[in-house]
Scaffold this active site. Structure first.
Site, PDB file in Angstrom:
ATOM      1  N   SER A 153       0.823  -1.206   0.000  1.00 43.77           N
ATOM      2  CA  SER A 153       0.000   0.000   0.000  1.00 43.77           C
ATOM      3  C   SER A 153       0.858   1.257   0.000  1.00 43.77           C
ATOM      4  O   SER A 153       1.596   1.506  -0.948  1.00 43.77           O
ATOM      5  CB  SER A 153      -0.971  -0.040   1.183  1.00 43.77           C
ATOM      6  OG  SER A 153      -1.948   0.963   1.073  1.00 43.77           O
ATOM      7  N   ASP A 308      -1.444   1.775  -4.240  1.00 46.18           N
ATOM      8  CA  ASP A 308      -2.299   0.670  -4.687  1.00 46.18           C
ATOM      9  C   ASP A 308      -3.750   1.108  -4.840  1.00 46.18           C
ATOM     10  O   ASP A 308      -4.633   0.288  -5.069  1.00 46.18           O
ATOM     11  CB  ASP A 308      -2.184  -0.529  -3.757  1.00 46.18           C
ATOM     12  CG  ASP A 308      -2.765  -0.290  -2.371  1.00 46.18           C
ATOM     13  OD1 ASP A 308      -2.733   0.872  -1.922  1.00 46.18           O
ATOM     14  OD2 ASP A 308      -3.238  -1.254  -1.746  1.00 46.18           O
TER      15      ASP A 308
END
Length: 574
Positions: A153, A308
């Site tokens: 992430s 992401d």
């Protein structure tokens, strides 16, 4: 030290990655030459292993059991496969795998599908690097038993991770206890069993068709088709060197929004993240290029996704802010989007705008009464919205693994820029569908000659002025965090600054029916709230501050006083 040397040599014997083999070989040579720094490094790599928990795996890339690498990922994939086979009813479980643009994400994903296929699972690989929300969508869309997303992430550039979802009764949500411990036990058995080169592998996995991505694009575009006010909207978008842009662009086209001016230096996937120290829109400086671009084109709005694309950041023009632009807090965005969802639910429409049969009996998922949900560290303003519209409200532990499981959820958020606006299709935070919902709100306001800033003021006029802040303390030694939490429990503060503490909730003991968690929640006499907890993904201690005032200025003064008191408290226990 000999034990770590033996462990390193055993690791070398099974490591398929030339880069990490060379890294470890060089380190061992330095250890054998008596290099104390190298010895400490080796011990750090092999004295433990990355723990598999409800966030899956996440850590620094490198050789060793305490790093993210092909050996560790192969063990995780084999262990997860064993878990899925153990709980299957006889037919081969289906697992879908996605990956983003970080270093080795594609390699870890292919290792995983080959091991899944070798274990007898129906393994499906997404067609290319894609946002995390597409993987979360695919688990439900394909009726899969599980999903894996290879991503870290918004973590620092040298990190990567392994995020796990379950289908079936879990509805494509991230795993929660006891699944994490059960999966971890299977992984440990694989690790104890010897060399990963003996694990069966197969290239007999399937590649997901492009129609899966097309279905996600259509479902997301339907969240908020462009209203009349969208025409001519001048806005800026950044992907933060991540994978969001291709999918975002397709969604915008289908939904009817004008394409933005993009931050060229950050629009394409690049796992080095060369323009930002931390690829997280919350971090200081991360959106500087976005603001520079917005000033150059005189934009009305800035939207950013993290690498992401499961998080959303928004900035608006503000003459009082340095550089003329202000990033909205995660709470501000969450309250606006929650307000939108509450209105739709009260009108009998779903978050995608579809009308239901009976507005008075608006229902959330699974037939439960429609509800709004947020993590317990997020703004209490969402409860005020739910009460205003007669909806249920749920406060959960931090993380979308909990938020997404709230009964009847039509919207959920956490203050760390995470928003779930389309729970019937994505059972996780989704920065792309949230962006579309926000663009819809901004466009509707624009058609009336108003701005996002005007929407924020209308919210305050309607529900009160909620203000939030956060103190984040990054540490080099995570044991320091445990020490601070222990000190606060041993000697609970009687006051924060000049405001007396009226009640302390220790979530380790269980509060409000929540699962136990390492969280302290302090309620003050003036109605303010201070929450202290360790970060679940980074070596940080986080303090969350929330106040409510009759006006923005009064709330700001109360928040400043609470922050000063919290900082004094932190100094006293470090």
């Amino acid at each position: 030290m000999s034990g770590y040397v033996d462990a390193a040599r055993a690791w070398l014997a099974q490591d398929p990655d030339a880069v990490t083999r060379d890294e470890l070989t060089s380190l061992l040579a330095r250890v054998e030459d008596g290099d104390a720094e190298a010895a400490a490094d080796l011990e750090d790599r092999f004295s433990t292993r990355l723990a598999f928990g409800t966030a899956g795996l996440r850590g620094t890339l490198g050789a060793g059991s305490n790093r993210m690498n092909r050996v560790l990922v192969s063990q995780a994939a084999a262990g997860f496969a064993a878990y899925l086979l153990e709980r299957s009813s006889g037919s081969a479980p289906t697992v879908v795998v996605g990956y983003d643009g970080r270093r080795n994400s594609d390699v870890f994903a292919r290792d995983s599908v080959e091991i899944f296929a070798g274990a007898g699972l129906n393994a499906i690989l997404l067609p290319r690097l894609l946002p995390t929300p597409v993987l979360a969508f695919a688990v439900r869309h394909l009726g899969a038993d599980a999903g894996v997303m290879v991503t870290a992430s918004h973590n620092p550039p040298d990190d990567n991770g392994y995020k796990v979802y379950l289908g079936g009764d879990d509805q494509g949500a991230q795993i929660v206890s006891p699944a994490d411990a059960e999966i971890a036990a299977h992984i440990q058995r694989i690790a104890d069993g010897g060399n990963i080169t003996t694990l069966p592998r197969s290239v007999g996995y399937a590649n997901a068709p492009e129609s899966v991505v097309e279905a996600y694009v259509s479902a997301t575009a339907a969240v908020a088709p462009a209203p009349a006010g969208a025409e001519g909207l001048n806005w800026v978008y950044t992907a933060m060197h991540g994978v969001g842009w291709e999918t975002v662009s397709r969604v915008l086209t289908e939904a009817g929004y004008p394409q933005p001016t993009v931050v060229e230096a950050q629009i394409h996937p690049d796992g080095r993240f060369p323009t930002v120290a931390f690829p997280n829109p919350e971090e200081p400086g991360a959106m500087d290029l976005s603001f520079e671009t917005a000033r150059a084109v005189d934009a009305e709005l800035v939207i950013a996704n993290d690498p992401d694309a499961d998080r959303l950041a928004v900035a608006i023009p503000d003459a009082d802010a340095e550089g003329g632009w202000r990033r909205l807090t995660g709470n501000e965005i969450g309250l606006l989007l929650g307000w939108r969802a509450a209105r739709l639910a009260a009108e009998g429409a779903s978050p995608t705008g579809d009308a239901s049969d009976d507005a008075a009996e608006a229902r959330g998922d699974a037939g439960a009464p429609a509800s709004l949900a947020c993590s317990l560290v997020s703004s209490p303003g969402l409860r005020a919205v739910a009460e205003h519209y007669g909806l249920e409200f749920h406060s959960t532990l931090t993380g979308f693994k909990w938020i997404s499981r709230a009964p009847g959820i039509v919207f959920g958020f956490e203050e760390a820029l995470g928003y779930l606006v389309n729970p019937t299709t994505v059972r996780d935070k989704d920065g792309i569908s949230a962006a579309v919902a926000l663009l819809g709100m901004a466009s509707e306001a624009r058609a009336q000659g108003r701005t996002v800033a005007d929407l924020l003021q209308e919210f305050r006029d309607t529900f009160g002025a909620f203000a939030s802040d956060q103190i984040s303390v990054r540490v080099s030694d995570v044991s320091e965090i445990a020490g601070i939490m222990a000190a606060l429990r041993a000697q609970p503060p009687a006051a924060v600054g000049e405001i007396a503490v009226s009640r302390i909730d220790d979530l380790l003991l269980g509060v409000d029916g929540l699962p136990p968690g390492d969280v302290l929640r302090l309620w003050l006499d003036d109605g303010s709230r201070l929450i202290v907890r360790p970060s679940g993904t980074e070596p940080k201690l986080k303090l969350y501050l929330d106040v409510r005032g009759s006006s923005a200025k009064k709330a700001r003064r109360r928040l400043d006083a609470l922050r000063a008191g919290a900082e004094e408290l932190l100094v006293s226990v470090r």
